[in-house]
Design an enzyme around this catalytic site. Sequence first.
Site, PDB file in Angstrom:
ATOM      1  N   LYS A 179     -10.432  -0.443  10.386  1.00 23.84           N
ATOM      2  CA  LYS A 179     -10.715  -1.651   9.603  1.00 23.84           C
ATOM      3  C   LYS A 179     -11.021  -2.836  10.521  1.00 23.84           C
ATOM      4  O   LYS A 179     -11.311  -3.927  10.055  1.00 23.84           O
ATOM      5  CB  LYS A 179      -9.518  -2.008   8.713  1.00 23.84           C
ATOM      6  CG  LYS A 179      -9.189  -0.958   7.653  1.00 23.84           C
ATOM      7  CD  LYS A 179      -8.018  -1.412   6.809  1.00 23.84           C
ATOM      8  CE  LYS A 179      -7.302  -0.288   6.110  1.00 23.84           C
ATOM      9  NZ  LYS A 179      -7.987   0.196   4.913  1.00 23.84           N
ATOM     10  N   ASP A 185       3.127  -4.548   7.859  1.00 31.73           N
ATOM     11  CA  ASP A 185       1.895  -3.766   7.753  1.00 31.73           C
ATOM     12  C   ASP A 185       0.718  -4.739   7.884  1.00 31.73           C
ATOM     13  O   ASP A 185       0.381  -5.458   6.949  1.00 31.73           O
ATOM     14  CB  ASP A 185       1.889  -3.050   6.397  1.00 31.73           C
ATOM     15  CG  ASP A 185       0.556  -2.350   6.119  1.00 31.73           C
ATOM     16  OD1 ASP A 185      -0.358  -2.434   6.962  1.00 31.73           O
ATOM     17  OD2 ASP A 185       0.445  -1.730   5.046  1.00 31.73           O
ATOM     18  N   HIS A 200       0.875  -1.179   0.000  1.00 30.48           N
ATOM     19  CA  HIS A 200       0.000   0.000   0.000  1.00 30.48           C
ATOM     20  C   HIS A 200       0.914   1.233   0.000  1.00 30.48           C
ATOM     21  O   HIS A 200       2.022   1.173   0.527  1.00 30.48           O
ATOM     22  CB  HIS A 200      -0.836  -0.061   1.286  1.00 30.48           C
ATOM     23  CG  HIS A 200      -1.892   0.982   1.413  1.00 30.48           C
ATOM     24  ND1 HIS A 200      -1.620   2.274   1.810  1.00 30.48           N
ATOM     25  CD2 HIS A 200      -3.238   0.921   1.232  1.00 30.48           C
ATOM     26  CE1 HIS A 200      -2.765   2.958   1.863  1.00 30.48           C
ATOM     27  NE2 HIS A 200      -3.743   2.165   1.515  1.00 30.48           N
ATOM     28  N   GLN A 232      -4.594  -5.149   6.972  1.00 29.36           N
ATOM     29  CA  GLN A 232      -5.637  -6.057   6.487  1.00 29.36           C
ATOM     30  C   GLN A 232      -5.646  -7.384   7.236  1.00 29.36           C
ATOM     31  O   GLN A 232      -6.582  -8.173   7.083  1.00 29.36           O
ATOM     32  CB  GLN A 232      -5.449  -6.341   4.983  1.00 29.36           C
ATOM     33  CG  GLN A 232      -5.588  -5.122   4.096  1.00 29.36           C
ATOM     34  CD  GLN A 232      -7.015  -4.564   4.069  1.00 29.36           C
ATOM     35  OE1 GLN A 232      -7.982  -5.226   4.458  1.00 29.36           O
ATOM     36  NE2 GLN A 232      -7.148  -3.331   3.620  1.00 29.36           N
ATOM     37  N   CYS A 292      -4.687   2.493  -3.616  1.00 27.39           N
ATOM     38  CA  CYS A 292      -3.436   3.000  -3.029  1.00 27.39           C
ATOM     39  C   CYS A 292      -2.302   2.000  -3.197  1.00 27.39           C
ATOM     40  O   CYS A 292      -1.505   1.784  -2.266  1.00 27.39           O
ATOM     41  CB  CYS A 292      -3.609   3.348  -1.547  1.00 27.39           C
ATOM     42  SG  CYS A 292      -4.828   4.603  -1.242  1.00 27.39           S
TER      43      CYS A 292
HETATM   44  N1  PMP Z   1      -1.866  -0.722   4.647  1.00 27.43           N
HETATM   45  C1  PMP Z   1      -2.822  -1.444   4.052  1.00 27.43           C
HETATM   46  C2  PMP Z   1      -2.502  -2.817   3.564  1.00 27.43           C
HETATM   47  C3  PMP Z   1      -4.099  -0.907   3.913  1.00 27.43           C
HETATM   48  O1  PMP Z   1      -5.061  -1.630   3.306  1.00 27.43           O
HETATM   49  C4  PMP Z   1      -4.373   0.384   4.400  1.00 27.43           C
HETATM   50  C5  PMP Z   1      -5.741   1.013   4.268  1.00 27.43           C
HETATM   51  N2  PMP Z   1      -6.252   0.996   2.962  1.00 27.43           N
HETATM   52  C6  PMP Z   1      -3.332   1.086   5.009  1.00 27.43           C
HETATM   53  C7  PMP Z   1      -2.097   0.506   5.135  1.00 27.43           C
HETATM   54  C8  PMP Z   1      -3.529   2.458   5.549  1.00 27.43           C
HETATM   55  O2  PMP Z   1      -4.371   2.457   6.651  1.00 27.43           O
HETATM   56  P1  PMP Z   1      -4.833   3.838   7.288  1.00 27.43           P
HETATM   57  O3  PMP Z   1      -5.672   4.505   6.254  1.00 27.43           O
HETATM   58  O4  PMP Z   1      -5.595   3.478   8.482  1.00 27.43           O
HETATM   59  O5  PMP Z   1      -3.607   4.615   7.582  1.00 27.43           O
END
Ligand code: PMP
Length: 398
Positions: free
Chosen positions: A216, A190, A117, A193, A356
């Site tokens: 999430k 990270d 991401h 998910q 993203c």
């Molecule tokens: N890493 C991953 C794999 C994500 O799916 C997301 C959210 N789309 C993020 C990081 C970022 O999370 P946040 O918007 O809470 O900062």
Amino acid sequence: MSLAVPTSSEFPTLAREGLVYLDTAATSQTVRPALEAMDRYYETYRASIHRGIYSIATEATDAYELARERVAKFTGSTARETVFTKNATEAINLVAYSWGRANVGPDDLVVLSQMEHHANIVPWQLLGCKLAYIPMLDDGTLDLEAYDELLARSPKLVAVAHVSNVVGTINPVAEIVSRAHAAGAVVLVDGAQAVPSLPVDVAELDADFYVWTGHKAYGPTGIGILHGRRSLLEVMPPFLGGGHMIARVGDFESTYAEPPTRFEAGTMPIAEAIGLGEAVEWLAAIGMENVREHGRDVTAYALERLGEVPGLSIHGPAEADGRGSLISFALESAHPHDVAEILGREQVCVRAGHHCAQPLMRRLGVPASTRASFAVHATRDDVDRLIDALGTVQEIFA
Ligand code: PMP
């Protein structure tokens, strides 16, 4: 199997007539106990934490610190190694700015994967070091032979997603961590998910840093988590400066509080931390093994049903076993944004776009994809609604 999760009563938003919410990978619905806990804070003991000495201030401090303990226990970490942040993005930035600036120079290497991401790419670009990517194979898994070759270049850090937010792959994080450690690298995982959908034990994975996000995981927005190995956190300089994170402030220099407080400058999202603490208690009561089994079951059913749709191709691992609870796909006849818009008209909420993850989109050779993701409340009926709505898309674009 199906879980005893009463949807409309546990998730107020889902009481809306006809709504099929399949966008939990973007943000989940907040579970009622989390909402109630936040209301209780605002209505009965709203006060600042760690400073006040009157009763409701003590209550607020205790509730915030209890939330830290709950969150730490939920992921196999400890409260001393659990820092509250605004979201996963801020947690990664904290590591990049604090640990990164102290330990990674312009000629040093940081290894990412091709399925990251942007939150786990851009902070490392901003650090101004060398970057290399573990390639993704055609089956949606990471190329671990190529990873070994990158490790031979002695990276300072390996930063990888536990579960991809696009292709859904569950990466072999314990293996990635142990190979990195053998090569002398620190590892950031990270888990944005992963934590909401799989049992995660940070200690067992042995990750040096593990980040995730409350919104999430059936909690509120505005609260994220950094778990950091205590020995690393202790020697890391502050990220943001200001009130609360200090020990003593002189006219020209200051000393800092111990972690995790050192990394929690200013007034924190108190209600949100308390809400997240409640959300993870709720998840723990269901049992993350059960959450995983339910997600795997609905995902397997969705893979099967989507496989019946003519002209539809699925990105990422073919089997539900190797995936988190999400599926990205392409329809030959329609652009992902058109697909999502038409599904939206039928009250089926999915996400379309690059998610993203633009480097991954380039690897897949597509500008965007449509993604359905399956929360604890998702059912096979929801999948059927998705398939029916895809039928409408095909009629329109036939
Ligand atoms: N890493 C991953 C794999 C994500 O799916 C997301 C959210 N789309 C993020 C990081 C970022 O999370 P946040 O918007 O809470 O900062």
